[in-house]
Scaffold this motif. Structure first.
Motif, short mmCIF file in Angstrom:
data_model
loop_
_atom_site.label_atom_id
_atom_site.label_comp_id
_atom_site.label_asym_id
_atom_site.label_seq_id
_atom_site.Cartn_x
_atom_site.Cartn_y
_atom_site.Cartn_z
N ILE A 1 27.27 42.25 41.27
CA ILE A 1 26.99 43.64 41.63
C ILE A 1 28.29 44.37 41.98
CG2 ILE A 1 25.81 45.16 43.28
CD1 ILE A 1 23.68 42.90 43.54
N SER A 2 29.11 43.75 42.82
CA SER A 2 30.37 44.39 43.24
C SER A 2 31.57 43.96 42.40
CB SER A 2 30.65 44.05 44.71
OG SER A 2 30.87 42.66 44.85
N ASP A 3 31.39 42.94 41.55
CA ASP A 3 32.45 42.34 40.73
C ASP A 3 33.54 41.71 41.60
OD1 ASP A 3 33.44 41.57 38.26
OD2 ASP A 3 34.77 43.30 38.12
N GLN A 4 33.20 41.34 42.81
CA GLN A 4 34.15 40.72 43.72
C GLN A 4 34.14 39.20 43.50
OE1 GLN A 4 33.13 40.97 47.86
NE2 GLN A 4 35.10 40.20 48.54
N ILE A 5 35.36 38.63 43.33
CA ILE A 5 35.50 37.18 43.22
C ILE A 5 35.53 36.63 44.64
CG2 ILE A 5 36.95 35.28 42.40
CD1 ILE A 5 35.97 36.94 40.07
N LEU A 6 34.56 35.78 44.98
CA LEU A 6 34.48 35.23 46.32
C LEU A 6 35.40 34.02 46.47
CD1 LEU A 6 30.62 35.50 46.68
CD2 LEU A 6 32.36 37.10 47.50
N ARG A 7 35.46 33.19 45.44
CA ARG A 7 36.36 32.04 45.44
C ARG A 7 36.46 31.47 44.04
NH1 ARG A 7 34.09 26.38 46.64
NH2 ARG A 7 31.96 26.52 45.94
N THR A 8 37.53 30.74 43.80
CA THR A 8 37.69 29.98 42.56
C THR A 8 37.94 28.53 42.97
OG1 THR A 8 40.06 30.44 42.46
CG2 THR A 8 38.60 31.92 41.23
N PHE A 9 37.50 27.61 42.12
CA PHE A 9 37.66 26.20 42.47
C PHE A 9 37.64 25.33 41.21
CE2 PHE A 9 33.24 27.47 42.77
CZ PHE A 9 32.52 26.44 42.17
N CYS B 1 43.74 31.44 39.74
CA CYS B 1 43.49 30.16 39.08
C CYS B 1 43.82 29.04 40.06
CB CYS B 1 44.37 30.06 37.83
SG CYS B 1 44.31 28.45 37.02
N PRO B 2 42.94 28.04 40.22
CA PRO B 2 43.25 26.95 41.15
C PRO B 2 44.50 26.16 40.77
CG PRO B 2 40.93 26.91 40.53
CD PRO B 2 41.60 27.93 39.65
N LEU B 3 44.88 26.17 39.50
CA LEU B 3 46.06 25.45 39.05
C LEU B 3 47.32 26.31 39.03
CD1 LEU B 3 47.15 22.77 37.82
CD2 LEU B 3 46.61 23.73 35.58
N ASN B 4 47.19 27.55 38.55
CA ASN B 4 48.35 28.40 38.29
C ASN B 4 48.53 29.55 39.27
OD1 ASN B 4 49.20 27.16 35.65
ND2 ASN B 4 47.08 27.67 35.21
N GLY B 5 47.62 29.72 40.22
CA GLY B 5 47.75 30.79 41.20
C GLY B 5 47.22 32.12 40.70
N GLN B 6 47.56 33.17 41.41
CA GLN B 6 47.06 34.51 41.11
C GLN B 6 47.71 35.08 39.86
OE1 GLN B 6 47.72 37.74 44.03
NE2 GLN B 6 45.49 37.69 44.26
N ARG B 7 46.87 35.58 38.95
CA ARG B 7 47.34 36.11 37.67
C ARG B 7 46.53 37.35 37.30
NH1 ARG B 7 51.00 32.79 38.29
NH2 ARG B 7 51.45 31.06 36.91
#
Length: 102
Positions: free
Chosen positions: A71-79, A6-12
């Motif tokens: 396709i891969s369910d990979q998160i490339l970025r969050t913003f 999460c851009p506000l709360n970090g990795q969750r």
């Protein structure tokens, strides 16, 4: 365990998030026809590959965007959404929208 940043709360943990659907640019609210609005709200491409999606961190109610490969369910970025939304749009109802009352 699947993690989302999460851009506000970090990795969750992904269980802390709610999926909000694919992002679609909004049509001009003053020029759009009823059909264009219906297509914006109800019709989605659901394409395979890289898409931008709405996500909400449920604990903080913070909405943000994620670029994800479906396709891969990979998160490339969050913003944060303000990378796309630069200004506020006020929807002032017209008398026709409110049903003219006399």
């Amino acid at each position: 365990m699947k993690l989302l940043t999460c851009p506000l709360n970090g990795q969750r943990n992904i269980t802390e998030f709610t999926y909000g659907g694919e992002y679609h640019p909004m049509p001009d609210h003053q020029q759009a026809t009823s059909r264009e609005w219906a297509e914006h709200v109800f019709f989605h491409d659901n394409s395979a590959g890289v898409v931008i999606e709405w996500w909400c961190h449920s604990a903080s109610s913070y909405w943000f965007l994620a670029e994800r490969n479906t396709i891969s369910d990979q998160i490339l970025r969050t913003f944060p959404a303000d990378e796309i939304f630069r200004e506020r749009i006020d929807f002032n109802p017209t008398p026709a929208d409110q049903g003219e009352r006399k």
